[in-house]
Design a protein around this motif. Structure first.
Motif: not given
Length: 560
Positions: A477, A479, A483, A517-518, A555-556, A559
């Protein structure tokens, strides 16, 4: 008894005569349809196919084009199995071209397993029964959509070799032993699981049509001797090749790397891999009529069965339940056995061999609708995927030769919507993971996730490129870039993420038209969007930008 059949009515009129069944036209139509799909869709949504394509291109001569002589090398001592398509790429690729060869191999991966089962069925039951059309449905399964080309071709080869074995069993034992040595050698080179499948089928064929022979001690003694000779002949070639090979596949220093299907639900999902493609509910609905045919045939008594193959199928089914999911750096091992069991199970029975004309036509209609309905479903998903492939090809035109491309993706919140059904298969696994490896043949660029696993591929990465390469890889991802905690976790699986700004020139993002999503669409500072083709996005990396983001997005936390 080897046969349980409904009595055939005495001839009195056209409707009372057992109908002649012929599956040939439907089989030819299926083969032609598969060939048409492959001709129309260059890169279908089959997980590993794009990665195999890139390697086939290199082995067909691309490895001699700049900059690849400084990046890749060939070492055939690294493995003794799983190299069938690599050998063909080396021998035939320069003659026919990588694209034609890759498509031909994909075609064989689809059609050979069901055609091999049909050939064995015809050898056993001496007819062209409509049930053979139903076997074509097994051309579509999780291992095929997963792009396991060597494995799929090996299954088909094993079944065709078993047909030859069946014809040789009553002849000179020395000739039979020699044939098994040759077959085992070819299958070992193609895929070691194909050899195991061949051994299971051959042992089943050595067994009698009937179970009642088990009461005879003399027969059991002869059977034990025949099975020992068969297993010995099949075991010699892989043993000899192993002694001359540097290593087996490994799990990156993690020992056996065992991961199990721990629970009833994972085992059931594993068993369904024999029929699963893009949306499991659709697959079950389209296969259900074939299951009902068998159950109905058993109730009416119009069915024949080969007892030895039934034992082999049960053994493969047991392995499907107890085999590990991952081992020795090889994924989805337990997926290999359900399709083996299904092929043997369909080849070992002949339901409704005795039908009147109207009943036979109804049977033909049902199996044709089930098989070609599934093929149409596959074609629909392949058509959907072409927009995604076109997007990847569009952004790769902006990648400069010799560049290093970091592949990432948007991980969706929800998997399985019909609008993008082509992007995932089986139980939520992505089909687009390896599309970024097309940067190798299309842009002459480096991608860290090209298949170069020791023990499975002859292709190896040269230093210093080997420092940012993995033998097999997932699509991480985006992310991970924003992150820090997520980055620390993924470095263990994708060490090339360390110091990514300095080591890579571009980032290719797949599944970019669906928010991650993240972090949604958030990308860290120092990246310039070069091309946005919807599904695929290409960013240039500013190597002078700060290495760490000032703060992690909210959003991290999801995960971790």
């Amino acid at each position: 008894m080897d046969r349980i059949a409904a009595p055939v009515h005495a001839a009195g009129g056209p409707e009372d005569v057992t109908a002649r069944q012929d599956s040939t036209v439907a089989i030819i139509a299926f083969v032609v349809l598969v060939a048409a799909l492959i001709a129309l869709f260059r890169f279908p949504p089959a997980l590993d196919y794009a990665n195999h394509y890139a390697r086939i291109w290199l082995l067909s001569g691309g490895i001699g084009e700049q900059p690849f002589p400084e990046i890749y090398a060939l070492d055939w001592k690294r493995t003794f199995t799983n190299v069938g398509i690599d050998l063909l790429a080396t021998w035939l690729g320069p003659l026919v071209g990588a694209d034609r060869l890759a498509r031909a191999l994909l075609f064989l991966a689809i059609v050979l397993p069901p055609l091999g089962a049909i050939s064995l069925h015809r050898a056993l039951f001496c007819g062209r029964h409509y049930w053979q059309i139903a076997m074509l449905s097994l051309g579509w399964c999780a291992t095929m959509i997963g792009g396991f080309i060597n494995f799929q071709i090996g299954l088909g080869m094993a079944l065709f070799f078993a047909c030859a074995d069946l014809r040789l069993q009553r002849r000179n034992p020395a000739l039979l032993f020699g044939w098994r040595l040759a077959a085992a050698l070819l299958l070992t080179v193609m895929h070691i699981f194909a050899l195991g499948f061949y051994m299971a089928v051959v042992c089943g064929l050595e067994f009698s049509w009937r179970f009642d022979v088990l009461r005879s001690k003399a027969w059991l003694t002869r059977l034990a001797g025949r099975l020992a000779l068969a297993i010995g002949a099949c075991a010699l070639p892989p043993l000899a090749l192993y002694l001359r090979t540097a290593a087996l596949p490994n799990a990156g220093g993690d020992g056996l790397g065992l991961v199990w299907n721990d629970g009833v639900i994972p085992v059931i999902m594993n068993l369904l891999s024999a029929i699963t493609t893009y949306v499991p509910v659709v697959d079950v609905l389209l296969v259900l009529p074939l299951i009902l045919i068998c159950t109905r045939a058993i109730r009416t008594g119009d069915i024949r069965m080969h007892a030895g193959l039934a034992v082999a199928a049960c053994g493969l089914l047991l392995l499907s339940c107890v085999a590990p999911l991952h081992m020795l750096g090889t994924g989805w091992i337990s997926w290999r056995f359900p399709i083996m069991a299904a092929l043997v199970a369909m080849a070992m029975v002949s339901p409704f061999a005795n039908l009147k004309r109207r009943q036979a036509l109804l049977l033909a209609l049902v199996v044709n609708l089930a098989v070609f309905g599934r093929t149409g479903w596959i074609g629909w998903n392949w058509w959907l995927a072409q927009k995604d492939v076109a997007a990847v090809e569009a952004v790769l035109k902006k990648v400069s030769a010799g560049a290093a491309v970091l592949p990432l993706g948007h991980e969706p919140e929800i998997v399985g919507d019909f609008a993008h059904s082509n992007r995932h298969f089986a139980w939520g696994l992505d089909t687009f993971r390896h599309l970024p490896t097309l940067a190798v043949p299309f842009s002459h660029a480096f991608v860290p996730t090209l298949f170069t696993a020791k023990g499975k591929q002859p292709l190896t990465v040269l230093p210093p490129w080997s420092e940012i390469a993995v033998p097999e890889g997932n699509l991480v991802s985006i992310g991970v870039l924003s992150c820090p905690e997520m980055m620390q976790v993924y470095k263990a699986y994708a060490p090339y993420l360390s110091d990514w700004r300095r080591r890579f020139d571009f980032i290719l993002v797949a599944n970019g038209d669906i928010p991650d999503r993240y972090v949604g669409d958030l990308m860290p500072a120092g990246l310039t969007l070069i091309e946005n083709a919807g599904f695929a996005k290409l960013y240039a990396i500013d190597k002078a930008a700060p290495a760490e983001p000032p703060s992690a997005p909210a959003g991290c936390a999801a995960a971790l």
